[in-house]
Design an enzyme around this catalytic site. Sequence first.
Site, PDB file in Angstrom:
ATOM      1  N   LYS A 176       0.940  -1.226  -0.019  1.00  0.00           N
ATOM      2  CA  LYS A 176       0.109  -0.060   0.065  1.00  0.00           C
ATOM      3  C   LYS A 176       0.855   1.399   0.161  1.00  0.00           C
ATOM      4  O   LYS A 176       0.555   2.363  -0.692  1.00  0.00           O
ATOM      5  CB  LYS A 176      -0.803  -0.015   1.027  1.00  0.00           C
ATOM      6  CG  LYS A 176      -1.668  -1.026   1.243  1.00  0.00           C
ATOM      7  CD  LYS A 176      -3.310  -0.706   0.849  1.00  0.00           C
ATOM      8  CE  LYS A 176      -4.252  -1.872   0.461  1.00  0.00           C
ATOM      9  NZ  LYS A 176      -4.542  -2.815   1.614  1.00  0.00           N
ATOM     10  N   LYS A 235      -2.925 -11.274  -7.472  1.00  0.00           N
ATOM     11  CA  LYS A 235      -4.343 -12.094  -6.736  1.00  0.00           C
ATOM     12  C   LYS A 235      -5.573 -11.253  -7.254  1.00  0.00           C
ATOM     13  O   LYS A 235      -5.446 -10.294  -7.287  1.00  0.00           O
ATOM     14  CB  LYS A 235      -3.962 -12.368  -5.352  1.00  0.00           C
ATOM     15  CG  LYS A 235      -4.325 -10.886  -4.703  1.00  0.00           C
ATOM     16  CD  LYS A 235      -4.644 -11.211  -2.929  1.00  0.00           C
ATOM     17  CE  LYS A 235      -4.840  -9.666  -2.646  1.00  0.00           C
ATOM     18  NZ  LYS A 235      -5.291  -9.710  -1.313  1.00  0.00           N
ATOM     19  N   LYS A 260     -10.423  -6.784  -4.720  1.00  0.00           N
ATOM     20  CA  LYS A 260     -11.482  -5.867  -5.102  1.00  0.00           C
ATOM     21  C   LYS A 260     -11.152  -4.457  -5.661  1.00  0.00           C
ATOM     22  O   LYS A 260     -11.917  -3.951  -6.131  1.00  0.00           O
ATOM     23  CB  LYS A 260     -12.342  -5.638  -3.731  1.00  0.00           C
ATOM     24  CG  LYS A 260     -13.054  -6.800  -3.127  1.00  0.00           C
ATOM     25  CD  LYS A 260     -13.578  -6.566  -1.729  1.00  0.00           C
ATOM     26  CE  LYS A 260     -14.076  -7.806  -1.120  1.00  0.00           C
ATOM     27  NZ  LYS A 260     -14.124  -7.570   0.414  1.00  0.00           N
TER      28      LYS A 260
END
Length: 332
Positions: A112, A197, A200
């Site tokens: 992040k 992966k 969302k």
Amino acid sequence: MKPRIFSGMQPTGELHIGNYLGALRNWARIQHDYEPIFCIVDQHAITVRQDPKRLRESCEQVAALYLAAGLDPGHSAVFVQSQIAAHVELAWIFTCTVPFGWLGRMTQFKAKLQQAGQKHDAVGTGLFVYPVLMAADILLYQASVVPVGDDQSQHMELTRNIAQRFNSLYGKTFVVPETRLPSVGARIMGLDDPTRKMSKSAGSPNHAVSLLDPPGRVRKVIGRAVTDSEPGVDWSGPGPGVKNLLTIFQAFGDWTDGQMERHFAGMRYGSLKKEVTAMVNAKLEPIQRRYGELMDSRDYLRGVLRDSADRVAPIAEATMRRARKRTGLYGL
Ligand code: TYM
């Protein structure tokens, strides 16, 4: 008494087939072997900015998906994290127990931070301490097993370390939980980029299949899935895109490795995609139907969340009393 399991999902964006195969379906399958507690973790969701109205609505949508996917509310507790204030209280105690360096090593946080161009002012502190809240979720209920997808393995290791550290500093207080991954489908990859992966927040329309996607969209997204330049399935070493499609089929269909090989070895990619699409649509259809019914029964849904929270609150409170006492906090 049966051992307790705990797991949760964030109510952000639409749940996708990775969430389902990596976690939710596994929960539904094993729930009756345990004393199960399943949470919708809205406090984790606010580590990034959320639209307040949408977040509240998402909690009920995720609750409906949990039940539609087979969680039995007569047996499994299904509630929202913020209904039980003890999660954040225990998280604070753990925040004061965990060395800074442990959190700095979390790969999800590092990713992040990288996305934010390494600017520390551009990422919230909540994202940094997020795994501590996750540890609190689990340890609050003294869960011994946590069924999750593979991407949560590092957070689970941290949870175990936190439990062990607290126990050694203050005396045995917490059960040290085991991680439980599904045998097939623990890491479903993005359909547009099988090296990442499925997530969302990926943004691209061809990245994920949502649990609520209509059949036509499923066909389109799987039809556009990245494969490779081989003419058909090379069973001895399929590329990552083909492997991902095979995994999705195998997980949904519960086929053995032998069945998969006999059926798919050498199959051309067009046919493979058709078969995967048919399998996914067949499995999503009953979930979507039940989801629709549940979303039309809001009072029932809200009742499940309320009753479940009432059911788990005494477990949380018993743990908190011990944790407060052990750490010397005045208010018991
Ligand atoms: P979240 O909301 O990102 O994901 C929910 C569950 O779905 C699994 N999952 C996947 N499995 C296979 N392939 C994928 N591509 C994939 N993407 C997601 C995740 O492993 C997870 O099991 N930190 C957690 C939420 C959480 C939690 C907890 C989980 C908070 N407290 C306590 C367990 C116990 C998370 O963000 O999951």
